[in-house]
Design a protein around this motif. Sequence first.
Motif, mmCIF file in Angstrom:
data_model
loop_
_atom_site.group_PDB
_atom_site.id
_atom_site.type_symbol
_atom_site.label_atom_id
_atom_site.label_comp_id
_atom_site.label_asym_id
_atom_site.label_seq_id
_atom_site.Cartn_x
_atom_site.Cartn_y
_atom_site.Cartn_z
ATOM 1 N N TRP A 328 16.829 -14.988 -34.568
ATOM 2 C CA TRP A 328 16.221 -14.065 -33.601
ATOM 3 C C TRP A 328 14.694 -14.090 -33.717
ATOM 4 O O TRP A 328 13.981 -14.155 -32.708
ATOM 5 N N TYR A 335 8.525 -16.974 -27.872
ATOM 6 C CA TYR A 335 8.048 -16.268 -26.683
ATOM 7 C C TYR A 335 6.620 -15.741 -26.892
ATOM 8 O O TYR A 335 5.793 -15.770 -25.980
ATOM 9 N N ASN A 342 6.810 -9.877 -22.421
ATOM 10 C CA ASN A 342 7.950 -9.081 -21.942
ATOM 11 C C ASN A 342 9.276 -9.692 -22.373
ATOM 12 O O ASN A 342 10.211 -8.979 -22.758
ATOM 13 N N GLU A 343 9.363 -11.041 -22.328
ATOM 14 C CA GLU A 343 10.587 -11.721 -22.768
ATOM 15 C C GLU A 343 10.827 -11.490 -24.258
ATOM 16 O O GLU A 343 11.973 -11.308 -24.692
ATOM 17 N N LEU A 345 9.883 -8.863 -26.043
ATOM 18 C CA LEU A 345 10.329 -7.480 -26.251
ATOM 19 C C LEU A 345 11.768 -7.280 -25.782
ATOM 20 O O LEU A 345 12.540 -6.567 -26.426
ATOM 21 N N LYS A 346 12.127 -7.930 -24.676
ATOM 22 C CA LYS A 346 13.513 -7.841 -24.196
ATOM 23 C C LYS A 346 14.486 -8.424 -25.219
ATOM 24 O O LYS A 346 15.556 -7.860 -25.473
ATOM 25 N N LEU A 347 14.095 -9.560 -25.809
ATOM 26 C CA LEU A 347 14.956 -10.191 -26.806
ATOM 27 C C LEU A 347 15.052 -9.327 -28.059
ATOM 28 O O LEU A 347 16.114 -9.233 -28.683
ATOM 29 N N HIS A 349 14.891 -6.042 -28.146
ATOM 30 C CA HIS A 349 15.818 -4.947 -27.819
ATOM 31 C C HIS A 349 17.261 -5.439 -27.832
ATOM 32 O O HIS A 349 18.157 -4.750 -28.329
ATOM 33 N N ARG A 350 17.473 -6.640 -27.302
ATOM 34 C CA ARG A 350 18.816 -7.213 -27.287
ATOM 35 C C ARG A 350 19.330 -7.433 -28.708
ATOM 36 O O ARG A 350 20.502 -7.197 -29.009
ATOM 37 N N CYS A 371 2.731 -8.815 -28.129
ATOM 38 C CA CYS A 371 1.988 -7.736 -27.461
ATOM 39 C C CYS A 371 0.515 -8.103 -27.310
ATOM 40 O O CYS A 371 -0.108 -7.842 -26.275
ATOM 41 N N ASP A 379 2.861 -0.770 -26.121
ATOM 42 C CA ASP A 379 4.048 -1.261 -26.828
ATOM 43 C C ASP A 379 3.704 -1.644 -28.263
ATOM 44 O O ASP A 379 4.452 -1.344 -29.200
#
Length: 632
Positions: A328, A335, A342-343, A345-347, A349-350, A371, A379
């Motif tokens: 991870w 990214y 944004n990608e 941060l999305k990953l 969270h996932r 960030c 963020d």
Amino acid sequence: MYSKCSDLASARNVFDEMVMRNVVCWNTMISAYCRCFRVMEAMSLLKEMWVIGFELNASTFVSVIAACTNLRRGLSMHCCVFKLGLQHCEIPLANSVVNMYVKFGLIDDARSIFDTVDERSILSWTTIIGGYVSVGNVGEAFNLFNRMRQMGCVSQDMVPFVKIILGCVKSGNLLLASSVHSLVLKSGFHGKALIDNSVLNMYSKCGDIVSAQRVFEMVDEKCIFLWTSMIAANTQHGYPAEALDLFKSLLRTDLKPNEATIASILSACADLGSLSIGNEIEHYVKLNGLASNQQVQTSLIHMYCKCGRIDKAEKVFAGVLHKDLAIWSSMINGYAIHGMGNEALKLFHRMQITKPCSLDHVVFTSIFLACSHSGLVEDGLKYFKSMKDDYRIEPGIEHYTCLVDLLGRAGHFDLALKTIQEMPLQVQAQVWAPLLSSCRKHRNIELGEYVAKKLLDLNPGNTSSYVLMANIYTSAGKWKEAAKTRSMMRNKGSVKEPGWSQIEINGSVHVFMAGDRSHHRSASIYEKLNELNTKLKEAGYVAETDMVVHDLENEDKEESMKVHSERLAVAWGLIGTEPGTTLTIIKNLQTCGDCHSFLKFTSKVTGRHLIVRDGQRFHHFLLGSCSCKDFW
């Protein structure tokens, strides 16, 4: 027999069917449970044995104490040993108790037991020496090692040398490392695979790659671990090309690379930005059944990210069935360096939803980097607070550096300064550099002068501080101050690192420097560059000359920028590849503003996708736009 063959159920069946059991039977069954890490069953059996009335002996406790996975159980067992008066009975029991305290980091308690033992084995010395090394007290480890030698306990056992070599690695003391190596040779341990590998790693960690190479060359029969260590040493010391040459030599032997070897060589490919070799290694990985190994998968993701192919990294990531934290983190970091905040941060969270696990400092470094490169200030501040409050991770220098960089890039200088002032004093000295870089970006001369003075007071020989400050003055039109700063740098004997760019075409890497004419197709490259410059002007490109030294006329300034290294690399790429081919360029320094504009227009005029990895991050130029959205 059954327990040593890992058939615990059969071992217990035999034990239960015995009509008469003696102490040896009970001890053997207890040991069997410990060997299979079933400590609770072992302790339960020990209590049953005690209740029945068997006399517990030292052998009963050796395996139980060794298998204790928490301190409370270990202390409980030591208490029993003490009450039964067994603490001085046998060396193996004393060693087991010392090792238990060492395992839990209680070196003082371990030492007190060690000092009460009248007769010590080589294992006793090795355990306590290893304990001091593990807690970072290398000086006391060496004192004990010398005492052991004086008492004639070293004999032909190599393990104490392995422990003391590890101490050299921790201390980073090259003189000490050389002395230990000399003793290793005198003791006749040269040629032992474990020792040779440890000595090579010792020199590498102490910063002496030349001595590491000599150790490697001295060994006639090299094992795969030695090859792997030498490849990793070259990669870690910034010699990825040499690491690749070594790997090619390894493939010509009868040895087969293991997972660690592949991970090391993929790291070298990542540093070089060599996508063609990286692809070949992935093919080798699949052919040799290593594709499901998580260390290899993590390295493949890292390699593809560093070679500009984030799409291939995503493909590898998606194919991993059981993702650990390293997998991870590697994708999130990919990214981040591509400016895809944004990608990232999305990953993140996932990951938290899919696989709730204890996070580490590495994944948070990647989050702050993401960030920073994407200007996600709120963020970044939120996750910094969460790291400390929710995950109880104490910020390290890398986290503070990212935080200052995040605030500085976004122009929040007051908050950046306040953040630095609130940091621990030992950290403050190392976080001024990203703030100076931000001063250049935002042309904040007053703060830049203050930060540069701080940096130069701390490290007068740091070339980058002079260069950044001179560039800040130049961009603001303060030519005299810029010239004075450059003069100070020359007087200090400092030399600016020369910029270079490289491009890989058909497996061959071509390196260019500014104004370079050493390439065998130099005339064609400059002809293509002139042709490209004409098209760019027609498309509306205007050179940004504000960062070029004052003593050149505007026309000369423009000409000086036309031959920057990345432009030569682009020109050669346009010559050497088919139309529409993506060009990937690796740079050692950050892209200047004018070259950034040049690359945007080039992607528009040529219809090419240009991927540029500079000293900070990746830029993807396509159809006249850059993925960074001019925020870098």
